[in-house]
Design an enzyme around this catalytic site. Structure first.
Site, PDB file in Angstrom:
ATOM      1  N   SER A 136       0.839  -1.196   0.000  1.00 34.13           N
ATOM      2  CA  SER A 136       0.000   0.000   0.000  1.00 34.13           C
ATOM      3  C   SER A 136       0.874   1.247   0.000  1.00 34.13           C
ATOM      4  O   SER A 136       2.098   1.159   0.165  1.00 34.13           O
ATOM      5  CB  SER A 136      -0.924   0.024   1.239  1.00 34.13           C
ATOM      6  OG  SER A 136      -0.160   0.116   2.431  1.00 34.13           O
ATOM      7  N   ILE A 166       3.177   4.434  -0.323  1.00 34.06           N
ATOM      8  CA  ILE A 166       4.401   4.753  -1.051  1.00 34.06           C
ATOM      9  C   ILE A 166       5.019   3.497  -1.653  1.00 34.06           C
ATOM     10  O   ILE A 166       5.471   3.502  -2.804  1.00 34.06           O
ATOM     11  CB  ILE A 166       5.407   5.469  -0.117  1.00 34.06           C
ATOM     12  CG1 ILE A 166       4.908   6.887   0.209  1.00 34.06           C
ATOM     13  CG2 ILE A 166       6.794   5.545  -0.760  1.00 34.06           C
ATOM     14  CD1 ILE A 166       5.752   7.636   1.209  1.00 34.06           C
ATOM     15  N   SER A 170      11.751  10.127   7.118  1.00 36.55           N
ATOM     16  CA  SER A 170      10.660  11.085   7.221  1.00 36.55           C
ATOM     17  C   SER A 170      11.236  12.436   7.610  1.00 36.55           C
ATOM     18  O   SER A 170      12.344  12.508   8.161  1.00 36.55           O
ATOM     19  CB  SER A 170       9.664  10.620   8.294  1.00 36.55           C
ATOM     20  OG  SER A 170       8.706  11.619   8.572  1.00 36.55           O
ATOM     21  N   TYR A 215       7.374   7.612  16.819  1.00 41.06           N
ATOM     22  CA  TYR A 215       7.678   7.586  15.386  1.00 41.06           C
ATOM     23  C   TYR A 215       8.906   8.452  15.094  1.00 41.06           C
ATOM     24  O   TYR A 215       9.808   8.035  14.372  1.00 41.06           O
ATOM     25  CB  TYR A 215       6.468   8.087  14.609  1.00 41.06           C
ATOM     26  CG  TYR A 215       6.632   8.089  13.105  1.00 41.06           C
ATOM     27  CD1 TYR A 215       6.685   6.899  12.392  1.00 41.06           C
ATOM     28  CD2 TYR A 215       6.714   9.285  12.394  1.00 41.06           C
ATOM     29  CE1 TYR A 215       6.811   6.896  11.009  1.00 41.06           C
ATOM     30  CE2 TYR A 215       6.841   9.290  11.014  1.00 41.06           C
ATOM     31  CZ  TYR A 215       6.895   8.100  10.329  1.00 41.06           C
ATOM     32  OH  TYR A 215       7.033   8.102   8.962  1.00 41.06           O
ATOM     33  N   LYS A 225      12.576   7.264  13.514  1.00 39.97           N
ATOM     34  CA  LYS A 225      13.141   7.858  12.308  1.00 39.97           C
ATOM     35  C   LYS A 225      14.451   8.580  12.605  1.00 39.97           C
ATOM     36  O   LYS A 225      15.379   8.561  11.771  1.00 39.97           O
ATOM     37  CB  LYS A 225      12.132   8.805  11.654  1.00 39.97           C
ATOM     38  CG  LYS A 225      10.866   8.112  11.151  1.00 39.97           C
ATOM     39  CD  LYS A 225      11.180   7.038  10.106  1.00 39.97           C
ATOM     40  CE  LYS A 225       9.924   6.444   9.508  1.00 39.97           C
ATOM     41  NZ  LYS A 225      10.204   5.436   8.452  1.00 39.97           N
ATOM     42  N   SER A 227      -0.944   8.783   1.533  1.00 35.75           N
ATOM     43  CA  SER A 227      -0.803   7.326   1.543  1.00 35.75           C
ATOM     44  C   SER A 227      -1.691   6.767   2.644  1.00 35.75           C
ATOM     45  O   SER A 227      -2.311   7.515   3.398  1.00 35.75           O
ATOM     46  CB  SER A 227       0.656   6.917   1.783  1.00 35.75           C
ATOM     47  OG  SER A 227       1.002   7.085   3.144  1.00 35.75           O
TER      48      SER A 227
END
Length: 291
Positions: A16, A18, A146, A159, A163, A195
């Site tokens: 799904s 990207i 990101s 998150y 990253k 996305s």
């Protein structure tokens, strides 16, 4: 197109968002594909469309179910790709999940799960693929990080941490590979993209899921993000920030004027939390729809 045509490209998180769009654009270019994710049925759907829109044949696309958190399976998965194609020219580390929850409300096992998936799963797979690339003395490792790997934002502390960890790891790894100038380490830092990542975010506990992802139309179209990602990979850019404003401007502020960036993020962050609590997309108020 000339750089990636005929190359063996392994894309994780390809069911799904990207990753799916990467598979479509790479197939049109003529790259040979290994596509991985946990949902094999969705991978078969992606493969079917790749075959419809390209000149690739069945044997040119390998569907390989992969769970990044099952690190014991990564060596066998790598060997499966090598057995099928004989080589891996490009690994695109795209698999991962985002987060929408405040730290004070979030169970610590959510942070463990984020690090296991986004960080440890990614570097585990990279380790096995890199061994092969070192033997060949060439290859590209492209990691979809990101803008959250550059700055910090509320509702995404775990998150952001994962990253930031990827940024630190791959920037360090690049310095360890100076004797292999044809092995490229490429970090891609997208801002908000249209996305499905928002529909599968971690929340306060592992059992909770996002009920309403809100309008995503103000974000960068997925096909544009992927096109710029592939341009960056083809040209061996060490790091690419792929984002609309204001996130792109924030990245520059975070790099060159962090005190201003912290002040601005405090103001934006308050609105971000208000948006989230009111049931709209957290970033909706920062962008206007293109007419």
């Amino acid at each position: 197109e000339n750089e990636l045509r005929g190359k063996v490209v392994w894309v994780t998180g390809a069911s799904s968002g990207i990753g799916e769009e990467l598979a479509y654009q790479l197939s049109k270019i003529g790259a040979l594909l290994a596509i991985s994710a946990r949902r094999e049925d969705e991978l078969e759907r992606v493969k079917k469309k790749c075959l419809q829109i390209s000149n690739l044949s069945e044997k040119d696309i390998l569907v390989l179910r992969l769970d990044l958190t099952d690190r014991s399976s990564h060596e066998a998965a790598t060997n499966s790709v090598l057995k099928h194609f004989g080589k891996i020219d490009v690994l695109i580390n795209n698999g991962g999940r985002s987060q929408r929850s405040l730290f004070v409300d979030t169970n610590l096992d959510v942070y463990t799960a984020i690090i296991e998936l986004n960080y440890l799963g990614t570097i585990s797979l990279t380790k096995h693929v890199l061994n092969h690339m070192i033997q060949r003395r060439k290859g590209k490792i492209v990691t979809v990080s990101s803008v959250m790997g550059i700055l910090g934002a509320p509702l995404a502390s775990g998150y952001c941490a994962s990253k930031h960890a990827l940024q630190g790891f791959f920037n360090s790894l690049r310095t360890e590979l100076t004797d292999y100038p044809e092995i490229s380490i490429i970090n891609i830092c997208p801002g908000p993209v249209q996305s499905k990542i928002i529909q599968n975010v971690f929340m306060e506990n592992l059992a909770k899921s996002m009920e309403n992802s809100g309008d995503q139309s103000h974000k960068m179209p997925t096909d544009r993000c992927v096109r710029l990602t592939l341009v960056s990979a083809a040209n061996d850019l060490k790091e690419a920030w792929i984002s609309d404003h204001p996130y792109l401007a924030l990245c520059y502020l975070w790099q060159y004027a962090p005190t201003w960036a912290w002040w601005l993020m405090n103001r934006m962050g308050k609105r971000r939390i208000q948006n989230f609590k009111s049931g709209v997309d957290a970033d909706a108020s920062y962008s206007r729809k293109k007419k």
